[in-house]
Motif scaffolding. Structure first.
Motif, PDB file in Angstrom:
ATOM      1  N   VAL A  11      29.954  67.142  62.385  1.00 63.17           N
ATOM      2  CA  VAL A  11      28.720  67.782  61.932  1.00 63.17           C
ATOM      3  C   VAL A  11      29.036  68.848  60.894  1.00 63.17           C
ATOM      4  O   VAL A  11      28.361  68.971  59.849  1.00 63.17           O
ATOM      5  CB  VAL A  11      27.959  68.391  63.132  1.00 63.17           C
ATOM      6  CG1 VAL A  11      26.748  69.190  62.632  1.00 63.17           C
ATOM      7  CG2 VAL A  11      27.508  67.301  64.092  1.00 63.17           C
ATOM      8  N   ALA A  12      30.080  69.647  61.153  1.00 64.31           N
ATOM      9  CA  ALA A  12      30.439  70.719  60.223  1.00 64.31           C
ATOM     10  C   ALA A  12      30.835  70.155  58.858  1.00 64.31           C
ATOM     11  O   ALA A  12      30.427  70.689  57.805  1.00 64.31           O
ATOM     12  CB  ALA A  12      31.581  71.545  60.809  1.00 64.31           C
ATOM     13  N   HIS A  13      31.625  69.095  58.850  1.00 64.39           N
ATOM     14  CA  HIS A  13      32.017  68.486  57.573  1.00 64.39           C
ATOM     15  C   HIS A  13      30.805  67.885  56.861  1.00 64.39           C
ATOM     16  O   HIS A  13      30.709  67.957  55.613  1.00 64.39           O
ATOM     17  CB  HIS A  13      33.079  67.414  57.818  1.00 64.39           C
ATOM     18  CG  HIS A  13      34.471  67.962  57.931  1.00 64.39           C
ATOM     19  ND1 HIS A  13      35.271  68.216  56.839  1.00 64.39           N
ATOM     20  CD2 HIS A  13      35.198  68.331  59.021  1.00 64.39           C
ATOM     21  CE1 HIS A  13      36.440  68.697  57.238  1.00 64.39           C
ATOM     22  NE2 HIS A  13      36.432  68.776  58.565  1.00 64.39           N
ATOM     23  N   ALA A  14      29.885  67.290  57.624  1.00 64.75           N
ATOM     24  CA  ALA A  14      28.681  66.725  57.002  1.00 64.75           C
ATOM     25  C   ALA A  14      27.840  67.826  56.366  1.00 64.75           C
ATOM     26  O   ALA A  14      27.341  67.689  55.232  1.00 64.75           O
ATOM     27  CB  ALA A  14      27.864  65.967  58.046  1.00 64.75           C
ATOM     28  N   MET A  15      27.676  68.947  57.091  1.00 58.85           N
ATOM     29  CA  MET A  15      26.918  70.072  56.547  1.00 58.85           C
ATOM     30  C   MET A  15      27.623  70.680  55.340  1.00 58.85           C
ATOM     31  O   MET A  15      26.983  71.071  54.358  1.00 58.85           O
ATOM     32  CB  MET A  15      26.725  71.133  57.639  1.00 58.85           C
ATOM     33  CG  MET A  15      25.892  70.683  58.825  1.00 58.85           C
ATOM     34  SD  MET A  15      24.177  70.323  58.399  1.00 58.85           S
ATOM     35  CE  MET A  15      23.603  71.941  57.907  1.00 58.85           C
ATOM     36  N   HIS A  16      28.955  70.747  55.412  1.00 62.69           N
ATOM     37  CA  HIS A  16      29.731  71.286  54.299  1.00 62.69           C
ATOM     38  C   HIS A  16      29.527  70.433  53.037  1.00 62.69           C
ATOM     39  O   HIS A  16      29.296  70.967  51.934  1.00 62.69           O
ATOM     40  CB  HIS A  16      31.208  71.327  54.687  1.00 62.69           C
ATOM     41  CG  HIS A  16      32.094  71.941  53.648  1.00 62.69           C
ATOM     42  ND1 HIS A  16      32.325  73.294  53.564  1.00 62.69           N
ATOM     43  CD2 HIS A  16      32.800  71.371  52.615  1.00 62.69           C
ATOM     44  CE1 HIS A  16      33.135  73.552  52.558  1.00 62.69           C
ATOM     45  NE2 HIS A  16      33.439  72.385  51.961  1.00 62.69           N
ATOM     46  N   ASN A  17      29.607  69.115  53.225  1.00 65.29           N
ATOM     47  CA  ASN A  17      29.409  68.206  52.082  1.00 65.29           C
ATOM     48  C   ASN A  17      27.979  68.274  51.561  1.00 65.29           C
ATOM     49  O   ASN A  17      27.734  68.188  50.345  1.00 65.29           O
ATOM     50  CB  ASN A  17      29.752  66.772  52.487  1.00 65.29           C
ATOM     51  CG  ASN A  17      31.229  66.605  52.801  1.00 65.29           C
ATOM     52  OD1 ASN A  17      32.060  67.388  52.322  1.00 65.29           O
ATOM     53  ND2 ASN A  17      31.553  65.622  53.610  1.00 65.29           N
ATOM     54  N   MET A  18      27.037  68.429  52.483  1.00 67.44           N
ATOM     55  CA  MET A  18      25.637  68.478  52.074  1.00 67.44           C
ATOM     56  C   MET A  18      25.364  69.733  51.245  1.00 67.44           C
ATOM     57  O   MET A  18      24.700  69.659  50.195  1.00 67.44           O
ATOM     58  CB  MET A  18      24.740  68.485  53.316  1.00 67.44           C
ATOM     59  CG  MET A  18      23.239  68.479  52.990  1.00 67.44           C
ATOM     60  SD  MET A  18      22.220  68.651  54.457  1.00 67.44           S
ATOM     61  CE  MET A  18      22.475  70.394  54.814  1.00 67.44           C
ATOM     62  N   LEU A  19      25.878  70.876  51.697  1.00 68.87           N
ATOM     63  CA  LEU A  19      25.656  72.112  50.953  1.00 68.87           C
ATOM     64  C   LEU A  19      26.389  72.102  49.616  1.00 68.87           C
ATOM     65  O   LEU A  19      25.930  72.673  48.628  1.00 68.87           O
ATOM     66  CB  LEU A  19      26.091  73.309  51.812  1.00 68.87           C
ATOM     67  CG  LEU A  19      25.272  73.535  53.087  1.00 68.87           C
ATOM     68  CD1 LEU A  19      25.895  74.641  53.932  1.00 68.87           C
ATOM     69  CD2 LEU A  19      23.830  73.874  52.747  1.00 68.87           C
ATOM     70  N   LYS A  20      27.543  71.463  49.599  1.00 71.86           N
ATOM     71  CA  LYS A  20      28.330  71.397  48.370  1.00 71.86           C
ATOM     72  C   LYS A  20      27.669  70.496  47.344  1.00 71.86           C
ATOM     73  O   LYS A  20      27.795  70.707  46.133  1.00 71.86           O
ATOM     74  CB  LYS A  20      29.743  70.917  48.705  1.00 71.86           C
ATOM     75  CG  LYS A  20      30.692  70.938  47.516  1.00 71.86           C
ATOM     76  CD  LYS A  20      32.111  70.605  47.963  1.00 71.86           C
ATOM     77  CE  LYS A  20      32.199  69.193  48.505  1.00 71.86           C
ATOM     78  NZ  LYS A  20      33.604  68.811  48.814  1.00 71.86           N
ATOM     79  N   CYS A  21      26.975  69.468  47.850  1.00 71.14           N
ATOM     80  CA  CYS A  21      26.349  68.497  46.941  1.00 71.14           C
ATOM     81  C   CYS A  21      24.826  68.593  47.013  1.00 71.14           C
ATOM     82  O   CYS A  21      24.126  67.569  46.979  1.00 71.14           O
ATOM     83  CB  CYS A  21      26.802  67.082  47.274  1.00 71.14           C
ATOM     84  SG  CYS A  21      28.590  66.855  47.255  1.00 71.14           S
ATOM     85  N   SER A  22      24.298  69.790  47.191  1.00 71.10           N
ATOM     86  CA  SER A  22      22.850  69.960  47.363  1.00 71.10           C
ATOM     87  C   SER A  22      22.059  69.577  46.118  1.00 71.10           C
ATOM     88  O   SER A  22      20.856  69.379  46.162  1.00 71.10           O
ATOM     89  CB  SER A  22      22.526  71.411  47.745  1.00 71.10           C
ATOM     90  OG  SER A  22      23.027  72.295  46.733  1.00 71.10           O
ATOM     91  N   HIS A  23      22.737  69.432  44.977  1.00 72.19           N
ATOM     92  CA  HIS A  23      22.027  69.103  43.736  1.00 72.19           C
ATOM     93  C   HIS A  23      21.501  67.673  43.750  1.00 72.19           C
ATOM     94  O   HIS A  23      20.716  67.294  42.886  1.00 72.19           O
ATOM     95  CB  HIS A  23      22.954  69.306  42.536  1.00 72.19           C
ATOM     96  CG  HIS A  23      24.186  68.439  42.578  1.00 72.19           C
ATOM     97  ND1 HIS A  23      25.324  68.807  43.282  1.00 72.19           N
ATOM     98  CD2 HIS A  23      24.435  67.234  42.001  1.00 72.19           C
ATOM     99  CE1 HIS A  23      26.237  67.866  43.119  1.00 72.19           C
ATOM    100  NE2 HIS A  23      25.721  66.892  42.349  1.00 72.19           N
TER     101      HIS A  23
END
Length: 836
Positions: free
Chosen positions: A413-425
């Motif tokens: 979950v943490a990695h998914a959220m990390h990727n999501m915030l990093k690629c929020s564009h």
């Protein structure tokens, strides 16, 4: 079942809620009841929900369409599930302290109890989505309060959660739900798991059964999604492998115990000796209890990952049934720092949290509640107890399998959220964005384990093959004997590292032998305990005995009455005390040898009697200690001669009393026939006869040391054999003859006129002497081992003390304490009073 059905109907209604008006929607919220407050929670920028089977029992309320449902009450905390909870918290805290994963973003959590039921799971997911507030408006809530949910621990509860969370695309990552049905992406598009699907495990079990040539097996399963789907896959795969199923039974925690009893009877009456048990732990517990009641044995168990490494089943209570079991389990791992984190759990962290207090009370068997009536059976909890002093399933991190799955789920979950915030564009928002990024996660843990999900939300299917074996200490241990990798080419899935020692039955442990079961295949046998004194059912040599586990012949313990043991020390002390007391009496007699009392008591025979009594006390010491050639010959001969010498002196004193009375008659000269010379000669003659008997005994067949191995099988009694029992009884018989003669003469002389008639005391002493030796005979014959020697010593000491006290103590009393009575006038007073 009706209770569950009503709740499922409510959940179905929730899925189509959009078709109803606001009033109907609010009514449904009220019918579902107010959500429970989370058992553990922490605020954060991102909230991860958790649903775990923290308790194993639930009190089901009565349902009514007129009143709101009552609150569900869960009980009996599950320590392993509570470890899963703390593992989730540990992973979140670890991520919060990380500078590379979700930097400057805090993760919070809300953890609910699913109570191992679909009803509580439905309530938990409602609470996670809807928040904790009671809503009186038109909607249950505005939005979900969590971004992802970890849980639950069984397939049926997870399905119940997904019926609700799936509508809103809230991702659910399970650590323990293995039903293959959950891989259906059309129905459960928001579901992921860190444990392999049962599709792979069921096929692996089919290949395992085929590998050992077991083509005729029985099956039993949990009557739920986990068991039914898993067993259906196994039966299909087994048919493809050429394995036939004799019977397929189902059991559920909601069934009455009579159903479990019926299933066990089917297993016992079946001809298949291999049982494939696709059971959850609760159903396995039920089946095992009934199997123990019906004494179910001779079955080779093949288990699913749910119970095959359950530590609470690997006890001596169940080992007789489950030893030799085989089954697949997920691979274990190590989580650095987890044990230290677990040991820091304490109610003081959150004093108002009832779950922490319940955990503490269960672990330490105490209570935080003080008893008002003073009748509470549990001690008071202080909160200062130490978790590192206990050893239970909560603190045990040696087999981290499911806990590691929880750990991986949080990091996913943490990695998914990390990727999501990093690629929020990319513009993806909300839970759908989390869902998409979970499908793409691919990372490696600190342990080197790679984490990713396939197109069905499943991880790579890799298992360890476990075998229940008995350790040298007798405990049940889980031994990895093989592995299974679903990615390997067909035909190479099962890799046997070590073939189990048993096919249908586990090899017999040391001290047991195989016994063929009538009417069963040769590979099915029972283990029968070897007889005592055997190893591998071969008897040890005569002077050896088997050890406790009957694996080695060891020298037998040699037993004899020693000076060091308590009984030997006590008898030695009594012997030395008697000899010392006799010497004291001798000193008193020698000091007052010229007084009338001692002169009237025939001082020469008195001193000789005291000397012989001293020898009698000391000869008992020859009976104590390790028997040897000289001690065996000395103990019996010394005893026989010293006692004859003693009795001869007493007999001489008795004759003197009789002759003295005869000498007072007018014209009697009998004393000249029994003067000092005759007395010495009579004592010598009586003693010489016993000496001759003893010499003949030692010449013909003397006593000798003997290892008695007949009375006790497990030890050797080192004793003195009599050589010839005839001579032993001749020695005793001669002593008895002299004692009876002395008793008769003393009895006849007991009423002769005299103020100090010694015959009365001789009569008492001989009465005690004869009573002791008459009771000695049956006690000597019936006493085992070293107690035979103890009885003989006791008889010697008792008769010696009887002679010493009855004959000499009255005289010493007068000599020391009543000197005014130690006069010739007093001694002859009774005679003068009767003179005409």
């Amino acid at each position: 079942m009706m209770f569950v059905s009503v709740y499922i109907m409510f959940l179905f209604m929730l899925g189509v809620m959009g078709a109803f008006g606001a009033e109907e929607e609010a009514a449904l919220c009220r019918m579902l009841g107010s959500p429970e407050f989370p058992l553990l929670s922490k605020e954060g920028d991102i909230i991860i929900g958790g649903a775990f089977s923290i308790h194993t029992q639930i009190a089901k309320p009565l349902l009514s369409f007129t009143d709101p449902p009552q609150r569900l009450i869960c009980s009996r905390i599950h320590l392993r599930e509570f470890r899963f909870v703390q593992t989730m918290i540990f992973a979140i805290e670890q991520i919060n302290n990380s500078t590379s994963l979700l930097p400057n973003i805090s993760i919070g959590y809300k953890i609910f109890d699913s109570c191992s039921t679909t009803v509580s799971s439905a309530r938990a997911v409602m609470a996670l989505m809807n928040g904790q507030e009671r809503t009186l408006g038109k909607n249950c809530s505005s939005k979900s309060s969590v971004h992802a949910i970890i849980g639950t621990s069984d397939s049926s509860s997870t399905i119940a959660m997904l019926q609700t969370s799936g509508v809103f695309q809230i991702p659910v990552i399970s650590h323990f739900a293995t039903c293959a049905c959950l891989s259906n992406r059309r129905e459960y598009s928001s579901f992921f798991r860190t444990i392999p699907s049962d599709y792979h495990q069921s096929r692996a079990l089919a290949k395992l059964v085929k590998h050992f040539g077991w083509t005729w097996v029985g099956t039993v399963r949990s009557d739920n999604d986990y068991g039914n789907n898993g067993m259906a896959t196994f039966i299909k795969a087994a048919g493809q492998e050429g394995v036939c199923i004799e019977y397929s039974e189902a059991i559920s925690r909601t069934y009455p115990q009579s159903q479990a009893a019926r299933v066990v009877r089917v297993i016992r009456n079946g001809s298949a000796r291999v049982l494939v048990a696709f059971l959850a732990q609760v159903e396995m517990d039920m089946l095992l209890e009934e199997a123990m009641k019906q004494n179910l044995t001779g079955v080779q168990w093949v288990g699913s990952e749910s119970w095959i490494t359950a530590g609470h089943l690997a006890t001596k209570r169940h080992s007789g049934i489950l030893i030799g079991s085989l089954g697949f389990t997920i691979r274990k791992s190590k989580i650095p720092g987890l044990r230290e984190f677990l040991l820091q759990v304490n109610p003081s962290q959150t004093p108002q949290n009832s779950l922490l207090r319940e955990f503490w009370e269960t672990t330490f068997g105490c209570s935080f509640q003080s008893s008002l009536d003073g009748q509470s059976q549990s001690r008071q909890c202080s909160g200062s107890e130490r978790l590192d002093d206990v050893d239970n399933t909560f603190t045990d991190v040696s087999e981290l399998r499911i806990s590691n799955n929880v750990y991986k789920a949080v990091y996913a979950v943490a990695h998914a959220m990390h990727n999501m915030l990093k690629c929020s564009h990319h513009g993806e928002k909300g839970h759908f964005s989390v869902l998409k990024n979970l499908q793409r996660v691919n990372f490696t843990l600190h342990s080197g384990e790679r984490v990713y999900f396939d197109d069905y939300g499943d991880p790579a299917a890799m298992y360890d093959l476990m075998n229940w074996q008995r350790s040298p200490t007798g405990e049940t241990v889980f031994v990895t004997v093989g592995s299974y990798d679903a990615l390997l080419p067909n035909g190479k899935h099962v890799v046997i590292l070590q073939r189990p020692q048993s096919v249908c039955s586990e090899s017999c442990i040391p001290g047991f032998r195989q016994a063929v079961i009538k009417g069963k295949p040769v590979c099915c046998f029972s283990c029968i305990a070897c007889a005592a004194g055997e190893i591998k059912c071969s008897r040890c040599s005569l002077e050896y005995w088997s050890n406790e586990d009957r694996s080695l012949c060891v020298a037998k313990v040699v037993e004899f009455l020693s000076f060091e043991e308590t009984m030997g020390t006590l008898l030695t002390a009594l012997s030395l005390f008697g000899a010392s007391l006799t010497l004291v009496v001798s000193i008193v007699f020698f000091r007052f040898r010229d007084t009338p009392l001692i002169r009237a008591s025939n001082s020469e025979l008195s001193f000789l009697l005291l000397f012989s009594l001293t020898l009698c006390f000391l000869c008992s010491l020859t009976f104590i200690g390790r028997p040897s050639d000289w001690s065996c010959m000395l103990r019996h001969t010394a005893f026989g001669i010293t006692f004859v010498l003693c009795i001869s002196c007493v007999l001489g004193k008795t004759i003197v009393v009789l002759m003295a009375f005869r000498a007072t008659l007018p014209g009697s000269n009998v004393m000249k026939w029994f003067g000092p010379a005759q007395r010495r000669l009579s004592v010598l003659a009586f003693t010489l006869i016993q000496v001759v008997i003893c010499i003949l005994w030692l010449t013909v067949n003397p006593p000798f040391p003997f290892k008695n191995m007949e009375h006790y099988k497990e030890k050797i009694i080192l004793e003195c054999a009599l050589g010839s029992p005839i001579w032993f009884w001749a020695v005793l018989g001669y002593i008895g003859l002299l004692a009876m003669l002395c008793f008769i003469l003393a009895f006849l002389a007991r009423k002769l006129p005299d103020n100090f008639n010694e015959a009365k005391f001789i009569t008492f002493s001989m009465l005690i002497f004869c009573a002791v030796w008459i009771t000695f005979i049956p006690a000597y014959v019936s006493s085992p081992g070293k107690f035979t020697v103890a009885v003989e010593i006791f008889a010697i000491l008792a008769s010696s003390y009887g002679l010493l006290f009855c004959i000499f103590v009255p005289k010493c009393f007068i000599i020391v304490l009543k000197p005014e009575l130690n006069t010739k006038k007093h001694l002859m007073g009774k005679t003068h009073s009767r003179s005409p």
